[in-house]
Design an enzyme around this catalytic site. Sequence first.
Site, short mmCIF file in Angstrom:
data_model
loop_
_atom_site.label_atom_id
_atom_site.label_comp_id
_atom_site.label_asym_id
_atom_site.label_seq_id
_atom_site.Cartn_x
_atom_site.Cartn_y
_atom_site.Cartn_z
N LYS A 76 0.85 -1.19 0.00
CA LYS A 76 0.00 0.00 0.00
C LYS A 76 0.89 1.24 0.00
O LYS A 76 1.97 1.24 0.61
CB LYS A 76 -0.89 -0.04 1.26
CG LYS A 76 -1.92 1.08 1.37
CD LYS A 76 -2.74 0.91 2.66
CE LYS A 76 -3.80 1.99 2.82
NZ LYS A 76 -4.58 1.81 4.07
N SER A 151 -9.56 1.78 3.45
CA SER A 151 -8.75 2.58 2.54
C SER A 151 -7.78 1.75 1.71
O SER A 151 -7.29 2.23 0.69
CB SER A 151 -7.97 3.60 3.35
OG SER A 151 -7.04 2.94 4.22
N SER A 175 -9.52 -0.56 7.59
CA SER A 175 -8.99 -0.37 6.24
C SER A 175 -8.40 -1.60 5.58
O SER A 175 -8.11 -1.58 4.39
CB SER A 175 -7.94 0.75 6.23
OG SER A 175 -8.57 1.99 6.32
#
Lengths: 476, 482
Positions: A76, A151, A175
């Site tokens: 990420k 997210s 997330s």
Amino acid sequence: MKDYATLRDIQDDLARGTVSCADLVKHHLRVIHLKKHLNAFLSVYEEEALKQASFIDHKIKSGTAGRLAGLVVGIKDVFAYKHHPLQAGSKILDGFISPYNATAIQRLLDEDAIIIGRQNCDEFAMGSSNENSAFGPVLNDADNTRVPGGSSGGSAVAVQAGMCRISVGSDTGGSVRQPAAFCGVVGLKPTYSRISRYGLIAYASSFDCVGIFGTNVEDVAHVLEVIAGADEYDSTVSKKPVLQYPKELSQPPNKKYKVACFRETIDSPGLQTEIKKNLLDNLDKLKTAGHTVDALDFPLLEYSLPTYYILATAEASSNLSRFDGVRYGYRSPSTSDLQSLYKKTRTEAFGKEVQKRILLGTFVLSASYYDAYYTKAQRVRQLIRNKMQEIFKTYDFILMPTAPTTAFKLGEHTSDPLEMYLADLFSVLANVAGVPGISVPCGVDGKGLPIGLQILANDFEEANLLQFSAYLMKLN
Amino acid sequence: MNLSKYTAVIGLEVHAQLLTESKIFAADSTAYGSAPNTNVSAITLAHPGTLPKLNQKVVALAVRMGLACHSQIARFMIFDRKNYFYPDLPKGYQLTQDRTPICKGGYVSIKLDGVEKKVQLNRIHLEEDAGKSMHVEGTDETFVDFNRAGVPLIEIVTDPVIRSSAEAYAFLTEVRKLVRYLDVCDGNMEEGSLRCDANVSVMLKDAIEFGKKVEIKNMNSIRNVQRAIDAEIERQIGLLEQGVAIVSETRLFNADTGATYSMRTKEELNDYRYFPDPDLSPVEISEHWLDEIRLSMPALPEELIQKFTTHYKLPFYDAEVLTDTKDIAQYFEEVCKHVSNYKAVSNWIMGPVKSAMNELTLTANEFPVSAVTLAELIQLVESGKISFSVASQRILPELLKNVGTSPLEVAQQLNVLQSSDEDSILPVIDSVVADFPDKVQEYKRGKKGILAMFMGEVMKRSKGKADPKVANQLLLKKLDEK
């Protein structure tokens, strides 16, 4: 290329010489290009990954390869990876190259994992749909008109679509687990402090956790074993010994579990009927298999969301102060003095959601409201923690939906922030309490969209949590 | 202006840079004077993802200071974030201690006109320093040097108990002495490693409520703190006398004009939004750690005064002078290892040694005459081989010029060694007595004062080499024989 179930299968073939790391990397690169429209990756380290693959292939031949040899990983866009771009999905870090490695990344590299690229996410990990990225939304591979969750949307989709075998994400309020549920993959958020946060861009320090996505529990266990544990660069990380999770997983105890569920989740008005049915079915299956299942009252549940949004935004407002246009990243070209440098830089480069949370956090920390919001929320957090600890004295696990709905349409909730925040209703509890949680795929709804089931366990009970997750996936 | 109607109320905030090799939350060097932005790691520059890591040594140094000030030491403490934007503040917040200072309360004793006063402390807390902004004159450019960002500081905050600039002066002098004794800080105000802000207000003598307080900054010496406070007291009384209200504000002292100037009013001040830093785990100071710190503490001035007056049996005045700095006290003790007449050592150091140091502007550490050498010189005097005046006025200057030479060698070269052996002095005495028979008669008749004349003559004829003590005895014996 053969469809490998687990990393162990890959490593068996690597040892036999029937597949190479180069083959694996090439395979994932092909998928990445094929699925480019999903917008899951912000950078693909093609040449580098291939070079690394052939280097590790040599190590395999000479018998010196690390524990994660053959594992292709995506990260990420919130992890510092030395000499690689790092932007947290934000314009404010335009052109920024990290000069160092995050501890989790360093440990992956040390064990010969291959990092294939940097994954799209909500700006500064703030969001539940991946629609807050400066680089555009990520699409769900199960239905391209729907969001992947957030997210860590790019990370979930990358595993869902086979662009990499493992993704490393971050979970501050759900997330990792919520996008895992939306994309039908496994998503683990370990106990707070189990994995070093050094090199993870901070959103809300006392909630932030490094999380792991995989297609199966075993792969996740392998990665957890490597990246968890004490780290001299993070004073908040736990020094508790790290267990051999894959080994624990291969020796499941033949015991009857005590499982709790909350009436407040089952009776939640926003809960999609199919998810409710799925949960109840699973509870029945457990009962039939001889486990104890009790429905408990947990009236504090409704306070976990406001507690989370007060404390997380308070910390975020301070954590994001360093992005000021002075030392690195974006600086507004039209500044006239110091005040305008700050104002213009931050107004032009932070997205709306990030600005909203900074303002909210600044407000709750301001002298005249501090006690009414911040202090009170801290007290509620402690209450929730205590209550959870009490439940775990009697029960091994708590079962609940990961999210109230399956993946929603792009743009569906963008006009109503409160509705969007409700997507985190069931996931923030684990972060508020600091306990480990996992989302495992448990079938699909009427539209064929993945349903995730969430399991919570007591602090540092990752080994049991992983065992039970694998067991529950087998039941389905 | 009628100053006597008013009382000044003063509180001081003293920042001291701790003497550590590395920064408070990063491994970067704290060396002063490095090229700009050379001691700056990703942590110091607040790169995304970095976390602070507490340097344990700063805790030990702050505790030392707390113990020396009789403060209560926190057993459990956290760091807080003080949020504000400024280019020299990399994280956008300063790590400091708001609610759990490492030391609470305590006092520093000062003495003014022989009267002792305990200046009560509010707290001592740990924090990190900011970088330095440099505005380029004539342009709108500003450069920032982050070398200083993250250098460890303690802030010593007094209660508003100081009543005059002289007390403030005495307090700061004492604090500087303490930090130097403890190796906590080098105490250098010019380089900014010791900084002081003063909060000053005035009120009528019989008033109960304090007046509006004004903060004064930018004073780079203890003397300037005193001047700034005096100027501020006078300014405030002047305004009150004219019926003008005092405004709470921050003022800067200008050393050239000796006046203070308004920098900003308090209303413009930030809301710093303090909250506990979630990136640093709470610090526990265990009994064991505290004991370790106690054991590693150098002796304090008051302890040394005690030792100097009892063990070395020095007068209180001597003890006070000799413990003024740690260097001097150590030098004294070093010399005493080789000389048994401690008072003689004290006289030497307070006299010729100190004046040589002052003249050459050297500290005891830099003084070229080693303790062993000085001890040899004192021994020569003590054993009567040379006189004190020859030793201090002729030999000591030689030793300062030629480092490493021995006092005995120098005495031999200068031909000033006294003779204390009777055989060499007696003939001189005989000849003097023989040459002045009438003076001998006067002596016999009771004019004892004439002895000085005889002694002078003996010393003259022996070219100063006769030990006066021995010569005196022999002379008395000779005269009484006659």
